[in-house]
Design a protein around this motif. Structure first.
Motif, short mmCIF file in Angstrom:
data_model
loop_
_atom_site.label_atom_id
_atom_site.label_comp_id
_atom_site.label_asym_id
_atom_site.label_seq_id
_atom_site.Cartn_x
_atom_site.Cartn_y
_atom_site.Cartn_z
N SER A 104 1.15 -1.52 -0.01
CA SER A 104 0.15 -0.08 0.03
C SER A 104 0.97 0.90 -0.35
N PRO A 105 0.44 2.05 -0.57
CA PRO A 105 1.43 3.86 -0.86
C PRO A 105 2.03 3.96 0.66
N THR A 106 0.81 4.40 1.12
CA THR A 106 1.28 4.92 2.54
C THR A 106 1.28 3.73 4.16
N LEU A 177 -1.07 -5.14 -4.68
CA LEU A 177 -0.70 -4.11 -5.20
C LEU A 177 -1.99 -2.96 -4.90
N ASP A 178 -1.94 -2.38 -3.63
CA ASP A 178 -3.27 -1.80 -4.00
C ASP A 178 -2.70 -0.80 -3.75
N GLU A 179 -4.15 0.58 -4.53
CA GLU A 179 -3.60 1.96 -5.10
C GLU A 179 -2.40 1.96 -5.49
N ALA A 180 -2.09 1.30 -6.98
CA ALA A 180 -1.44 1.05 -7.40
C ALA A 180 -1.23 2.21 -8.29
N ASP A 181 -1.50 3.72 -8.50
CA ASP A 181 -1.86 4.55 -9.54
C ASP A 181 -1.44 5.45 -8.39
N ASP A 185 2.43 7.38 -8.91
CA ASP A 185 2.49 8.75 -8.62
C ASP A 185 3.16 9.07 -7.98
N MET A 186 3.72 8.16 -6.62
CA MET A 186 4.49 8.66 -5.64
C MET A 186 5.89 7.99 -5.50
N GLY A 187 6.15 8.02 -7.13
CA GLY A 187 7.47 7.43 -7.40
C GLY A 187 7.87 6.23 -7.02
N PHE A 188 7.14 5.27 -6.84
CA PHE A 188 7.41 4.02 -5.99
C PHE A 188 7.51 2.90 -7.58
N LYS A 189 7.44 3.32 -8.75
CA LYS A 189 7.59 2.31 -9.77
C LYS A 189 8.62 1.24 -9.37
N LYS A 190 10.02 2.04 -9.54
CA LYS A 190 11.42 0.71 -9.18
C LYS A 190 10.98 0.16 -8.42
N THR A 191 11.09 0.97 -7.53
CA THR A 191 10.92 -0.62 -5.50
C THR A 191 9.78 -0.69 -5.88
N LEU A 207 -4.49 -6.70 -8.84
CA LEU A 207 -3.52 -5.00 -8.54
C LEU A 207 -4.82 -4.69 -8.53
N PHE A 208 -4.94 -3.29 -7.17
CA PHE A 208 -5.88 -2.69 -7.65
C PHE A 208 -5.51 -1.08 -7.58
N SER A 209 -6.60 -0.73 -8.39
CA SER A 209 -6.17 0.78 -8.16
C SER A 209 -7.44 1.98 -9.14
N ALA A 210 -7.37 3.21 -8.65
CA ALA A 210 -8.77 4.13 -8.89
C ALA A 210 -8.96 4.85 -9.44
N THR A 211 -7.97 4.61 -10.87
CA THR A 211 -7.94 4.84 -12.20
C THR A 211 -7.12 4.18 -12.98
N GLN A 212 -7.06 4.41 -14.13
CA GLN A 212 -6.33 3.25 -15.01
C GLN A 212 -5.86 4.07 -15.96
N SER A 213 -4.55 3.76 -16.60
CA SER A 213 -3.56 4.54 -16.94
C SER A 213 -2.25 3.85 -17.38
N GLN A 214 -1.73 4.10 -18.69
CA GLN A 214 -0.59 3.67 -19.14
C GLN A 214 0.42 3.26 -18.00
N SER A 215 0.33 3.65 -17.22
CA SER A 215 2.02 3.47 -16.18
C SER A 215 0.90 2.26 -15.47
N VAL A 216 -0.22 2.23 -15.40
CA VAL A 216 -0.76 0.96 -14.18
C VAL A 216 -0.69 -0.24 -15.30
N ALA A 217 -1.06 -0.14 -16.87
CA ALA A 217 -0.79 -0.95 -17.54
C ALA A 217 -0.04 -1.61 -17.33
N ASP A 218 1.32 -1.05 -18.15
CA ASP A 218 2.96 -1.48 -17.71
C ASP A 218 2.50 -1.63 -16.68
N LEU A 219 2.54 -1.81 -15.38
CA LEU A 219 2.84 -2.22 -14.35
C LEU A 219 1.88 -3.91 -14.45
N ALA A 220 1.24 -3.58 -14.47
CA ALA A 220 0.27 -4.43 -14.63
C ALA A 220 0.80 -6.27 -15.59
N ARG A 221 1.09 -5.63 -17.02
CA ARG A 221 1.73 -6.67 -17.54
C ARG A 221 2.86 -7.44 -16.60
#
Ligand code: ADP
Ligand code: MG
Length: 236
Positions: A104-106, A177-181, A185-191, A207-221
């Motif tokens: 979770s992000p926070t 992975l909760d609140e993946a978006d 956004d908080m810069g945790f991609k590499k982590t 993988l749960f997310s409030a919004t969908q975006s290319q970066s969420v799709a990339d993480l899903a892949r």
């Protein structure tokens, strides 16, 4: 023996559950165990929200899931119920070590998840723990080896994974992975990528997310295998 029969029965019900035919309205309509139902009922969780009705059966069936639904739609229970049920069906005990990892992000969000888990899990025997920093790593380490469901923030979890001893993920059944978006956004991609790369590919991932975006799709892949998408179907 009786428990084995009960679990087999539950598995059959899960296999037979066809979301195209049955649209469950209540938690009790789902093929989930009595201890979980009791914990839910005592916490006044009776009716399913939409994302819960759509995603829980798919998760129970063992699929990787990418779920998107807006804030406040009930995503926490949508992953906690499958996590608890998975370990219940595996007859997980303290000796089996870490069975599920929830990221979770926070710290605040991680603590909220922990609170919901202890409420709805009050009739199950799993241990749950939080690693959110703030406490010293050694203190966390002493407890970590006995924890079955671990909830934490990305940085702190990676820190524990990087330690030579402590967090043993060889038995891990589920990654959430909760609140993946928000993590992205908080810069945790590499982590997140680093965490995912250390885990056994045989695990199930939600993988749960409030919004969908290319970066969420990339993480899903990167983190999911043959996954099902649940929730809002626009974008991507
Ligand atoms: P999200 O993670 O999607 O933002 P939460 O899981 O935090 O949403 O849930 C939002 C609120 O809805 C919480 O107060 C939670 O207790 C409540 N809630 C979730 N599922 C249910 C349910 N099935 N019945 C009643 N209240 C629920
Ligand atoms: Mg949430």
């Amino acid at each position: 023996q009786k428990e084995d029969e009960y679990i087999e029965n539950l598995k059959t019900k899960i296999d037979e559950y066809d979301p195209k035919i049955t649209k469950a309205k209540f938690f009790k309509d789902l093929p989930i165990s009595d201890p979980t139902l009791k914990g839910l009922r005592e916490s006044s969780f009776i009716k399913l929200t939409e994302i819960q009705a759509d995603s829980i059966p798919v998760s129970l069936q063992g699929h990787d899931v990418l779920a998107a639904a807006k804030t406040g739609s009930g995503k926490t229970l949508a992953f906690l119920v499958p996590v608890i049920e998975k370990l219940y069906r595996e007859k997980w005990t303290e000796f089996d070590g870490l069975g599920a990892l929830i990221i979770s992000p926070t710290r605040e969000l991680a603590m909220q998840i922990y609170e919901v888990l202890t409420k709805i899990g009050s009739h199950t025997s799993f241990s749950a723990g939080l690693v959110i920093g703030g406490k010293d790593v050694k203190f966390e380490l002493e407890r970590i080896s006995r924890i079955n469901i671990l909830i934490g923030t990305p940085g702190r979890i990676l820190q524990h994974l990087d330690q030579a001893v402590g967090l043993n993920t060889s038995n891990l059944q589920m990654l959430v992975l909760d609140e993946a978006d928000r993590c992205l956004d908080m810069g945790f991609k590499k982590t997140l990528d680093a965490i995912v790369s250390t885990l056994s590919p045989s695990r199930q991932t939600l993988l749960f997310s409030a919004t969908q975006s290319q970066s969420v799709a990339d993480l899903a892949r990167l983190s999911l295998t043959d996954y099902k998408t649940v929730g809002t179907h626009d974008v991507m």
